[in-house]
Design a protein around this motif. Structure first.
Motif, mmCIF file in Angstrom:
data_model
loop_
_atom_site.group_PDB
_atom_site.id
_atom_site.type_symbol
_atom_site.label_atom_id
_atom_site.label_comp_id
_atom_site.label_asym_id
_atom_site.label_seq_id
_atom_site.Cartn_x
_atom_site.Cartn_y
_atom_site.Cartn_z
ATOM 1 N N ILE A 92 -118.124 -138.621 -63.316
ATOM 2 C CA ILE A 92 -117.162 -137.787 -63.942
ATOM 3 C C ILE A 92 -117.747 -136.949 -64.678
ATOM 4 C CG2 ILE A 92 -116.880 -139.227 -65.764
ATOM 5 C CD1 ILE A 92 -113.526 -138.567 -65.064
ATOM 6 N N PHE A 93 -117.181 -135.745 -64.639
ATOM 7 C CA PHE A 93 -117.641 -134.414 -65.549
ATOM 8 C C PHE A 93 -116.736 -133.862 -66.553
ATOM 9 C CE2 PHE A 93 -119.296 -134.179 -61.047
ATOM 10 C CZ PHE A 93 -120.825 -134.225 -61.203
ATOM 11 N N ILE A 94 -117.142 -133.463 -67.603
ATOM 12 C CA ILE A 94 -116.304 -132.795 -68.765
ATOM 13 C C ILE A 94 -117.080 -132.077 -69.573
ATOM 14 C CG2 ILE A 94 -116.885 -134.829 -70.261
ATOM 15 C CD1 ILE A 94 -113.516 -133.202 -70.122
ATOM 16 N N GLY A 95 -116.439 -131.012 -70.121
ATOM 17 C CA GLY A 95 -117.342 -130.313 -70.934
ATOM 18 C C GLY A 95 -117.892 -130.685 -72.155
ATOM 19 N N ASP A 96 -119.015 -130.204 -72.499
ATOM 20 C CA ASP A 96 -119.560 -130.859 -73.607
ATOM 21 C C ASP A 96 -118.874 -130.537 -75.119
ATOM 22 O OD1 ASP A 96 -120.192 -128.186 -74.211
ATOM 23 O OD2 ASP A 96 -122.439 -128.887 -74.003
ATOM 24 N N ASP A 97 -117.816 -129.945 -74.896
ATOM 25 C CA ASP A 97 -116.874 -129.576 -76.238
ATOM 26 C C ASP A 97 -116.255 -130.966 -76.565
ATOM 27 O OD1 ASP A 97 -115.752 -128.640 -73.848
ATOM 28 O OD2 ASP A 97 -114.167 -127.788 -74.996
ATOM 29 N N TRP A 98 -116.189 -131.841 -75.622
ATOM 30 C CA TRP A 98 -115.302 -133.120 -75.811
ATOM 31 C C TRP A 98 -116.286 -134.465 -76.053
ATOM 32 C CZ3 TRP A 98 -110.235 -133.272 -75.716
ATOM 33 C CH2 TRP A 98 -109.548 -132.319 -75.186
ATOM 34 N N LYS A 99 -117.824 -134.137 -76.251
ATOM 35 C CA LYS A 99 -118.584 -134.990 -76.528
ATOM 36 C C LYS A 99 -118.329 -135.555 -78.107
ATOM 37 C CE LYS A 99 -123.386 -136.506 -75.768
ATOM 38 N NZ LYS A 99 -124.382 -136.262 -74.885
ATOM 39 N N GLY A 100 -118.164 -136.819 -78.204
ATOM 40 C CA GLY A 100 -117.816 -137.566 -79.320
ATOM 41 C C GLY A 100 -116.427 -137.610 -79.683
ATOM 42 N N ASN A 101 -115.465 -136.949 -78.989
ATOM 43 C CA ASN A 101 -114.063 -137.197 -79.106
ATOM 44 C C ASN A 101 -113.711 -138.620 -78.526
ATOM 45 O OD1 ASN A 101 -111.496 -137.441 -77.111
ATOM 46 N ND2 ASN A 101 -110.895 -135.634 -78.362
ATOM 47 N N SER A 102 -112.952 -139.350 -79.368
ATOM 48 C CA SER A 102 -112.357 -140.620 -79.294
ATOM 49 C C SER A 102 -112.015 -141.188 -77.993
ATOM 50 C CB SER A 102 -111.546 -141.123 -80.413
ATOM 51 O OG SER A 102 -110.487 -140.275 -80.397
ATOM 52 N N ARG A 103 -111.252 -140.230 -77.448
ATOM 53 C CA ARG A 103 -110.527 -140.534 -76.155
ATOM 54 C C ARG A 103 -111.658 -140.585 -75.097
ATOM 55 N NH1 ARG A 103 -107.013 -136.189 -73.794
ATOM 56 N NH2 ARG A 103 -108.256 -135.716 -72.167
ATOM 57 N N TRP A 104 -112.812 -139.607 -75.217
ATOM 58 C CA TRP A 104 -113.599 -139.632 -74.328
ATOM 59 C C TRP A 104 -115.018 -140.981 -74.535
ATOM 60 C CZ3 TRP A 104 -114.331 -138.084 -69.539
ATOM 61 C CH2 TRP A 104 -113.493 -137.380 -69.033
ATOM 62 N N LYS A 105 -115.123 -141.389 -75.756
ATOM 63 C CA LYS A 105 -115.705 -142.478 -76.141
ATOM 64 C C LYS A 105 -115.290 -143.516 -75.303
ATOM 65 C CE LYS A 105 -117.692 -141.084 -80.549
ATOM 66 N NZ LYS A 105 -117.675 -141.363 -82.044
ATOM 67 N N GLN A 106 -114.033 -143.713 -75.538
ATOM 68 C CA GLN A 106 -113.227 -144.878 -74.606
ATOM 69 C C GLN A 106 -113.363 -144.622 -73.183
ATOM 70 O OE1 GLN A 106 -111.947 -147.653 -76.230
ATOM 71 N NE2 GLN A 106 -111.677 -148.214 -74.025
ATOM 72 N N THR A 107 -113.224 -143.550 -72.642
ATOM 73 C CA THR A 107 -113.558 -143.327 -71.256
ATOM 74 C C THR A 107 -115.040 -143.485 -70.796
ATOM 75 O OG1 THR A 107 -111.899 -141.238 -71.257
ATOM 76 C CG2 THR A 107 -113.521 -141.392 -69.644
ATOM 77 N N GLU A 108 -116.036 -143.241 -71.647
ATOM 78 C CA GLU A 108 -117.393 -143.575 -71.170
ATOM 79 C C GLU A 108 -117.379 -145.137 -71.071
ATOM 80 O OE1 GLU A 108 -120.485 -141.939 -73.815
ATOM 81 O OE2 GLU A 108 -119.231 -140.227 -74.307
ATOM 82 N N LEU A 109 -116.817 -145.930 -72.111
ATOM 83 C CA LEU A 109 -117.062 -147.394 -71.886
ATOM 84 C C LEU A 109 -116.306 -147.835 -70.640
ATOM 85 C CD1 LEU A 109 -116.242 -148.176 -75.737
ATOM 86 C CD2 LEU A 109 -118.375 -148.346 -74.610
ATOM 87 N N GLU A 110 -115.054 -147.291 -70.480
ATOM 88 C CA GLU A 110 -114.221 -147.689 -69.281
ATOM 89 C C GLU A 110 -115.125 -147.535 -68.057
ATOM 90 O OE1 GLU A 110 -110.543 -145.775 -69.771
ATOM 91 O OE2 GLU A 110 -109.902 -147.035 -71.259
ATOM 92 N N MET A 111 -115.852 -146.303 -68.058
ATOM 93 C CA MET A 111 -116.482 -145.908 -66.641
ATOM 94 C C MET A 111 -117.651 -146.754 -66.636
ATOM 95 S SD MET A 111 -114.701 -143.559 -65.158
ATOM 96 C CE MET A 111 -113.095 -144.579 -65.734
ATOM 97 N N LYS A 112 -118.196 -147.176 -67.834
ATOM 98 C CA LYS A 112 -119.755 -147.844 -67.648
ATOM 99 C C LYS A 112 -119.258 -149.127 -66.838
ATOM 100 C CE LYS A 112 -123.662 -149.194 -70.222
ATOM 101 N NZ LYS A 112 -124.279 -149.103 -71.729
ATOM 102 N N LYS A 113 -118.304 -149.681 -67.212
ATOM 103 C CA LYS A 113 -117.896 -151.245 -66.823
ATOM 104 C C LYS A 113 -117.720 -151.312 -65.262
ATOM 105 C CE LYS A 113 -115.165 -152.708 -70.832
ATOM 106 N NZ LYS A 113 -114.073 -152.804 -71.293
#
Length: 142
Positions: A92-113
């Protein structure tokens, strides 16, 4: 650079501009097939409290005609697990302006699983649909 089979990105893509094009072209470099979700009008109104300038069907048509895009769908949810069930992407791709955003941190964890990579792509500075809307509103008010 690792090459993925199916990539996914999602956004409003209102008032399509060079930043949108850069993101889609960069995303395509990483995958054989790029699927893009265009957020529905209802979804945008629910989470951004604004009505898109361009309606969802027109936005889907515009994005679907970009050379880098293999398929374009209207997305009714921000839930990437739900979108993964429909599409089966492996990145999944997202602009780096979202890096560190709490929603995207959660998305990273969900995607990793579920074995899905998250790639942050360079954000094109100095341009956004919100900025374009602001400039347009100023011109109208002159």
């Amino acid at each position: 650079m690792e090459k993925y089979k199916i990539g996914y990105t999602q956004g409003v893509y209102d008032m399509f501009h060079i930043g949108h094009l850069n993101l889609l072209n960069n995303a395509k470099k990483y995958c054989d097939r790029l699927v893009v979700g265009v957020n529905s009008d209802r979804l945008v109104e629910a989470y951004k409290n604004k009505t898109p300038v361009i309606d969802e069907n027109s936005r889907q048509y515009i994005v679907g005609n970009i050379k880098a895009v293999d398929e374009c769908i209207v997305a009714d949810t921000l839930d990437k697990i739900e979108m993964h069930k429909k599409i089966g992407f492996d990145v999944i791709f997202i602009g780096d302006d979202w890096k560190g955003n709490s929603r995207w941190k959660q998305t990273e964890l969900e995607m990793k699983k579920i074995g899905v990579s998250v790639i942050y792509l360079p954000h094109t500075s100095g341009i956004s649909s919100t900025e374009l809307r602001t400039v347009q509103n100023k011109k109208v008010g002159e």
